[in-house]
Design a protein around this motif. Structure first.
Motif, PDB file in Angstrom:
ATOM      1  N   UNK A   1       0.826  -1.204   0.000  1.00  0.00           N
ATOM      2  CA  UNK A   1       0.000   0.000   0.000  1.00  0.00           C
ATOM      3  C   UNK A   1       0.865   1.260   0.000  1.00  0.00           C
ATOM      4  N   UNK A   2       1.902   1.290   0.804  1.00  0.00           N
ATOM      5  CA  UNK A   2       2.796   2.449   0.848  1.00  0.00           C
ATOM      6  C   UNK A   2       3.497   2.650  -0.495  1.00  0.00           C
ATOM      7  N   UNK A   3       3.864   1.579  -1.137  1.00  0.00           N
ATOM      8  CA  UNK A   3       4.501   1.659  -2.460  1.00  0.00           C
ATOM      9  C   UNK A   3       3.530   2.238  -3.477  1.00  0.00           C
ATOM     10  N   UNK A   4       2.292   1.765  -3.455  1.00  0.00           N
ATOM     11  CA  UNK A   4       1.287   2.276  -4.389  1.00  0.00           C
ATOM     12  C   UNK A   4       1.027   3.756  -4.147  1.00  0.00           C
ATOM     13  N   UNK A   5       1.038   4.165  -2.901  1.00  0.00           N
ATOM     14  CA  UNK A   5       0.856   5.588  -2.590  1.00  0.00           C
ATOM     15  C   UNK A   5       1.978   6.437  -3.183  1.00  0.00           C
ATOM     16  N   UNK A   6       3.209   5.912  -3.151  1.00  0.00           N
ATOM     17  CA  UNK A   6       4.326   6.645  -3.774  1.00  0.00           C
ATOM     18  C   UNK A   6       4.114   6.797  -5.276  1.00  0.00           C
ATOM     19  N   UNK A   7       3.624   5.742  -5.920  1.00  0.00           N
ATOM     20  CA  UNK A   7       3.353   5.806  -7.356  1.00  0.00           C
ATOM     21  C   UNK A   7       2.257   6.835  -7.628  1.00  0.00           C
ATOM     22  N   UNK A   8       1.159   6.783  -6.876  1.00  0.00           N
ATOM     23  CA  UNK A   8       0.067   7.738  -7.067  1.00  0.00           C
ATOM     24  C   UNK A   8       0.534   9.171  -6.839  1.00  0.00           C
ATOM     25  N   UNK A   9       1.366   9.370  -5.822  1.00  0.00           N
ATOM     26  CA  UNK A   9       1.892  10.708  -5.550  1.00  0.00           C
ATOM     27  C   UNK A   9       2.740  11.201  -6.723  1.00  0.00           C
ATOM     28  N   UNK A  10       3.576  10.325  -7.275  1.00  0.00           N
ATOM     29  CA  UNK A  10       4.422  10.695  -8.413  1.00  0.00           C
ATOM     30  C   UNK A  10       3.575  11.079  -9.626  1.00  0.00           C
ATOM     31  N   UNK A  11       2.467  10.389  -9.825  1.00  0.00           N
ATOM     32  CA  UNK A  11       1.607  10.642 -10.988  1.00  0.00           C
ATOM     33  C   UNK A  11       0.689  11.843 -10.784  1.00  0.00           C
ATOM     34  N   UNK A  12       0.451  12.211  -9.537  1.00  0.00           N
ATOM     35  CA  UNK A  12      -0.322  13.414  -9.231  1.00  0.00           C
ATOM     36  C   UNK A  12      -1.684  13.456  -9.900  1.00  0.00           C
ATOM     37  N   UNK A  13      -1.991  14.602 -10.489  1.00  0.00           N
ATOM     38  CA  UNK A  13      -3.313  14.829 -11.078  1.00  0.00           C
ATOM     39  C   UNK A  13      -3.609  13.969 -12.297  1.00  0.00           C
ATOM     40  N   UNK A  14      -2.597  13.311 -12.851  1.00  0.00           N
ATOM     41  CA  UNK A  14      -2.875  12.379 -13.952  1.00  0.00           C
ATOM     42  C   UNK A  14      -3.850  11.299 -13.510  1.00  0.00           C
ATOM     43  N   UNK A  15      -3.755  10.890 -12.243  1.00  0.00           N
ATOM     44  CA  UNK A  15      -4.646   9.848 -11.718  1.00  0.00           C
ATOM     45  C   UNK A  15      -6.087  10.348 -11.590  1.00  0.00           C
ATOM     46  N   UNK A  16      -6.270  11.616 -11.495  1.00  0.00           N
ATOM     47  CA  UNK A  16      -7.620  12.172 -11.355  1.00  0.00           C
ATOM     48  C   UNK A  16      -8.248  12.526 -12.686  1.00  0.00           C
ATOM     49  N   UNK A  17      -7.426  12.889 -13.669  1.00  0.00           N
ATOM     50  CA  UNK A  17      -7.969  13.424 -14.914  1.00  0.00           C
ATOM     51  C   UNK A  17      -7.670  12.591 -16.158  1.00  0.00           C
ATOM     52  N   UNK A  18      -6.577  11.865 -16.192  1.00  0.00           N
ATOM     53  CA  UNK A  18      -6.169  11.154 -17.402  1.00  0.00           C
ATOM     54  C   UNK A  18      -6.251   9.638 -17.269  1.00  0.00           C
ATOM     55  N   UNK A  19      -5.846   9.113 -16.133  1.00  0.00           N
ATOM     56  CA  UNK A  19      -5.747   7.666 -15.937  1.00  0.00           C
ATOM     57  C   UNK A  19      -6.993   7.173 -15.204  1.00  0.00           C
ATOM     58  N   UNK A  20      -7.727   6.290 -15.853  1.00  0.00           N
ATOM     59  CA  UNK A  20      -8.931   5.728 -15.230  1.00  0.00           C
ATOM     60  C   UNK A  20      -8.576   4.538 -14.341  1.00  0.00           C
ATOM     61  N   UNK A  21      -7.624   3.711 -14.790  1.00  0.00           N
ATOM     62  CA  UNK A  21      -7.249   2.509 -14.037  1.00  0.00           C
ATOM     63  C   UNK A  21      -5.756   2.249 -14.190  1.00  0.00           C
ATOM     64  N   UNK A  22      -5.139   1.847 -13.073  1.00  0.00           N
ATOM     65  CA  UNK A  22      -3.715   1.517 -13.083  1.00  0.00           C
ATOM     66  C   UNK A  22      -3.492   0.276 -12.223  1.00  0.00           C
ATOM     67  N   UNK A  23      -3.168  -0.825 -12.877  1.00  0.00           N
ATOM     68  CA  UNK A  23      -2.766  -2.046 -12.163  1.00  0.00           C
ATOM     69  C   UNK A  23      -1.254  -1.985 -12.039  1.00  0.00           C
ATOM     70  N   UNK A  24      -0.725  -2.426 -10.908  1.00  0.00           N
ATOM     71  CA  UNK A  24       0.729  -2.300 -10.758  1.00  0.00           C
ATOM     72  C   UNK A  24       1.341  -3.415  -9.926  1.00  0.00           C
ATOM     73  N   UNK A  25       2.598  -3.687 -10.254  1.00  0.00           N
ATOM     74  CA  UNK A  25       3.489  -4.545  -9.474  1.00  0.00           C
ATOM     75  C   UNK A  25       4.636  -3.643  -9.048  1.00  0.00           C
ATOM     76  N   UNK A  26       4.892  -3.603  -7.752  1.00  0.00           N
ATOM     77  CA  UNK A  26       5.990  -2.769  -7.252  1.00  0.00           C
ATOM     78  C   UNK A  26       6.994  -3.655  -6.505  1.00  0.00           C
ATOM     79  N   UNK A  27       8.264  -3.419  -6.761  1.00  0.00           N
ATOM     80  CA  UNK A  27       9.328  -4.195  -6.111  1.00  0.00           C
ATOM     81  C   UNK A  27      10.479  -3.281  -5.731  1.00  0.00           C
ATOM     82  N   UNK A  28      11.170  -3.692  -4.683  1.00  0.00           N
ATOM     83  CA  UNK A  28      12.443  -3.056  -4.348  1.00  0.00           C
ATOM     84  C   UNK A  28      13.544  -3.920  -4.979  1.00  0.00           C
ATOM     85  N   UNK A  29      14.721  -3.353  -5.256  1.00  0.00           N
ATOM     86  CA  UNK A  29      15.806  -4.160  -5.826  1.00  0.00           C
ATOM     87  C   UNK A  29      16.095  -5.396  -4.954  1.00  0.00           C
ATOM     88  N   UNK A  30      16.292  -6.510  -5.611  1.00  0.00           N
ATOM     89  CA  UNK A  30      16.610  -7.755  -4.908  1.00  0.00           C
ATOM     90  C   UNK A  30      15.399  -8.587  -4.523  1.00  0.00           C
TER      91      UNK A  30
END
Length: 95
Positions: free
Chosen positions: A65-94
């Motif tokens: 959840x914290x990782x997804x929040x970082x992605x949403x924060x990076x994308x900013x208003x794109x998530x509200x106005x341009x992107x309707x749906x975003x499925x994601x896999x997030x990983x740290x190195x290793x």
């Protein structure tokens, strides 16, 4: 997705993610055509539904959840106005 194959929304997403999260690996795929007739579909050539696989040191020690929040924060208003749906896999190195 090759940068030259990306539409303007995908290019902006990629740029923001690279600047904010400095990913060591990233794949962004436009899945909009697979959602023809569904909510948020913007017609042929419209970018609305995406899949993101991203690896970044910024995710180290964070839960999903914290990782997804970082992605949403990076994308900013794109998530509200341009992107309707975003499925994601997030990983740290290793991982």
């Amino acid at each position: 997705m090759n940068v030259s194959d990306m539409g303007p929304v995908a290019r902006e997403m990629t740029d923001r993610l690279q600047k904010s999260l400095a990913p060591t690996r990233m794949e962004l795929r436009d899945d909009s055509e697979q959602h023809r007739g569904h909510g948020g579909y913007r017609g042929e050539g419209g970018e609305s539904h995406f899949f993101l696989s991203i690896e970044s040191a910024a995710f180290s020690g964070l839960n999903r959840v914290a990782r997804q929040r970082l992605v949403y924060k990076a994308l900013g208003e794109l998530m509200q106005h341009q992107v309707h749906a975003l499925a994601m896999e997030t990983r740290a190195p290793g991982e």
